[in-house]
Scaffold this active site. Structure first.
Site, PDB file in Angstrom:
ATOM      1  N   ARG A 186       0.829  -1.214   0.000  1.00 50.59           N
ATOM      2  CA  ARG A 186       0.000   0.000   0.000  1.00 50.59           C
ATOM      3  C   ARG A 186       0.863   1.264   0.000  1.00 50.59           C
ATOM      4  O   ARG A 186       0.532   2.260  -0.659  1.00 50.59           O
ATOM      5  CB  ARG A 186      -0.940  -0.014   1.214  1.00 50.59           C
ATOM      6  CG  ARG A 186      -1.934   1.141   1.200  1.00 50.59           C
ATOM      7  CD  ARG A 186      -2.965   1.006   2.301  1.00 50.59           C
ATOM      8  NE  ARG A 186      -2.361   1.125   3.622  1.00 50.59           N
ATOM      9  CZ  ARG A 186      -3.004   0.859   4.763  1.00 50.59           C
ATOM     10  NH1 ARG A 186      -4.274   0.447   4.729  1.00 50.59           N
ATOM     11  NH2 ARG A 186      -2.393   0.986   5.923  1.00 50.59           N
ATOM     12  N   GLU A 191     -16.443   6.414   5.958  1.00 50.16           N
ATOM     13  CA  GLU A 191     -15.399   5.993   6.899  1.00 50.16           C
ATOM     14  C   GLU A 191     -15.549   6.702   8.229  1.00 50.16           C
ATOM     15  O   GLU A 191     -16.276   7.691   8.345  1.00 50.16           O
ATOM     16  CB  GLU A 191     -14.004   6.351   6.353  1.00 50.16           C
ATOM     17  CG  GLU A 191     -13.547   5.512   5.207  1.00 50.16           C
ATOM     18  CD  GLU A 191     -12.024   5.484   5.086  1.00 50.16           C
ATOM     19  OE1 GLU A 191     -11.349   5.230   6.100  1.00 50.16           O
ATOM     20  OE2 GLU A 191     -11.530   5.716   3.983  1.00 50.16           O
ATOM     21  N   LYS A 249      -2.912   6.883   1.452  1.00 53.80           N
ATOM     22  CA  LYS A 249      -2.684   7.230   2.851  1.00 53.80           C
ATOM     23  C   LYS A 249      -1.830   8.499   2.874  1.00 53.80           C
ATOM     24  O   LYS A 249      -0.659   8.491   3.233  1.00 53.80           O
ATOM     25  CB  LYS A 249      -2.010   6.067   3.596  1.00 53.80           C
ATOM     26  CG  LYS A 249      -2.561   5.923   5.001  1.00 53.80           C
ATOM     27  CD  LYS A 249      -2.191   4.606   5.615  1.00 53.80           C
ATOM     28  CE  LYS A 249      -2.422   4.639   7.109  1.00 53.80           C
ATOM     29  NZ  LYS A 249      -3.831   4.728   7.515  1.00 53.80           N
TER      30      LYS A 249
HETATM   31  C1  LIG Z   1      -4.947   3.911   7.790  1.00 50.20           C
HETATM   32  C2  LIG Z   1      -6.379   4.199   7.554  1.00 50.20           C
HETATM   33  C3  LIG Z   1      -7.390   3.239   7.761  1.00 50.20           C
HETATM   34  C4  LIG Z   1      -7.121   1.864   8.339  1.00 50.20           C
HETATM   35  O1  LIG Z   1      -6.202   1.119   7.627  1.00 50.20           O
HETATM   36  P1  LIG Z   1      -5.494  -0.133   8.346  1.00 50.20           P
HETATM   37  O2  LIG Z   1      -4.605  -0.674   7.303  1.00 50.20           O
HETATM   38  O3  LIG Z   1      -6.554  -1.067   8.747  1.00 50.20           O
HETATM   39  O4  LIG Z   1      -4.765   0.422   9.521  1.00 50.20           O
HETATM   40  C5  LIG Z   1      -8.683   3.574   7.449  1.00 50.20           C
HETATM   41  N1  LIG Z   1      -8.993   4.814   7.000  1.00 50.20           N
HETATM   42  C6  LIG Z   1      -8.064   5.760   6.805  1.00 50.20           C
HETATM   43  C7  LIG Z   1      -8.480   7.090   6.286  1.00 50.20           C
HETATM   44  C8  LIG Z   1      -6.732   5.489   7.069  1.00 50.20           C
HETATM   45  O5  LIG Z   1      -5.809   6.427   6.864  1.00 50.20           O
END
Ligand SMILES: *Cc1c(COP(=O)(O)O)cnc(C)c1O
Length: 366
Positions: free
Chosen positions: A100, A246, A210
């Protein structure tokens, strides 16, 4: 999760030096920042501890004015090394974070960082700190509350751009990895959420990446929710203002009265959480019908009997109620639902080594 006093001393740094250079274009190093023994550090005065913490956090050979500090051009990862019941530390699915991270960098038009180098760097950083005594022991008492109060080592890889002041893309980033011990992210007890009017991500934007910049709106919305007495905020989609997307920094699941477990489908406004995909797999193993699709806030109010958010920090955290336009939907009479508890406990059991890791998710470090 402030950059805590006890952030560990050994950090990793790689610099992109161009496609023509050795080692896939990246030059790596481990930096041993100032430290004493863990016991000596625990005995420091608050001022001395803060000074030591600063000395670990400062990198005086990196430019201050650049595309990260001026324009938020950066992405990051978050993963954990967890103390194991059988001893030692293991990291949860670092290959997925590596993949990722590479995709996030590509999404920001940076040169990618190879996923295998990412995994090696995370493992080695945790290992080198552990060799200096900066590690966490497993505690049997965590089993009593399903690891809700358990500690872990949080690993934070991120990019940092080269110097520059014009609006531009980052072509020669650093990748830095720091680690810090953390305890439970959400305080136990209160888990009420509110729908925010803010918009986290728009179609064609960076919601699937991210990206550091995405967190500006999340932090504002979470701050407003906390001011209003809520633990968490929930975002609706930008176009229809109707579909749940989310939490502030986590994915979201609803268990419906029909027996269907729903989470929003991955689109360019949804972050592809590794906890999210792990939960989907665990639920399918239990023969639960899992659907990735849009879910309207009205359907949540009418049909949902359980709700939880998922993420590396949150694990699977039950949400007891969701407030929208002054109305409150209470899930499972405010108590932790059966499926939510099962999925949370299974995930934690695999992560801390009290359940067998049949899927090969854990990478042993020491
Ligand atoms: C990091 C993140 C998540 C969760 O991702 P994981 O890989 O499960 O830690 C969900 N939403 C957002 C906006 C994120 O930045």
């Amino acid at each position: 999760m402030a950059f805590s006093l006890s952030s560990y001393p050994v950090t990793y740094r790689a610099k992109y030096t161009g496609p023509g250079s050795h080692n896939k274009g990246w030059t790596e190093e481990f930096l041993e920042k100032p430290h004493k023994t863990p016991a000596e550090e625990a005995a420091l005065s608050a001022d001395a501890a803060a000074a030591l913490s600063d000395s670990r956090n400062f990198y005086t050979d990196m430019p201050l004015v650049g595309y990260t500090t001026q324009y938020g051009l950066s992405c990051f990862e978050g993963l954990k090394a967890l103390p194991q019941k059988d001893g030692g530390l293991a990291i949860f699915r670092p290959d997925r974070n590596g993949a990722r991270f590479n995709e996030s960098m590509g999404g920001l038009c940076m040169p990618g960082f190879p996923a295998d180098a990412f995994v090696k760097a995370c493992v080695e950083t945790v290992k080198r700190n552990a060799a200096l005594g900066f590690t966490l022991p497993y505690k049997a008492e965590w089993e009593k509350d399903s690891f809700m109060t358990a500690d872990s080592i949080y690993i934070r890889p991120f990019t940092y751009a080269e110097g520059g002041i014009g609006v531009n893309i980052c072509r020669a980033p650093w990748v830095v990895i720091v680690t810090t011990p953390v305890s439970a992210y959400f305080s136990a007890g209160k888990s009420e959420a509110v729908v925010t009017e803010r918009i986290r991500a728009t179609p064609k934007g960076t919601g699937w990446i991210k990206a550091a910049s995405n967190y500006v709106i999340s932090a504002l919305a979470k701050h407003e929710a906390a001011d209003a007495g809520f633990m968490e905020c929930v975002f609706l989609d930008a176009t229809h203002r109707k579909y749940v997307e989310e939490g502030s920094s986590c994915n979201i699941f609803f268990y419906l009265k029909s027996g269907e477990l729903v989470t929003p489908a991955l689109m360019d406004t949804i972050l592809p959480g590794i906890t999210r995909s792990s939960i989907i797999e665990l639920a399918k193993d239990r023969k639960v019908k899992v659907t990735e699709r849009q879910i309207a806030i009205d359907e949540v109010f009418a049909e949902a009997k359980e709700c939880f958010v998922s993420g590396t920090a949150a694990g699977a955290t039950p949400i007891e109620s969701l407030t929208y336009q002054g109305k409150k939907a209470v899930f499972n009479e405010g108590k932790v639902g059966e499926l939510t508890a099962e999925l949370r406990d299974t995930l934690k059991g695999i992560q801390y080594g009290t359940l067998p890791d049949t899927k090969g998710w854990m990478v042993q470090v020491v």
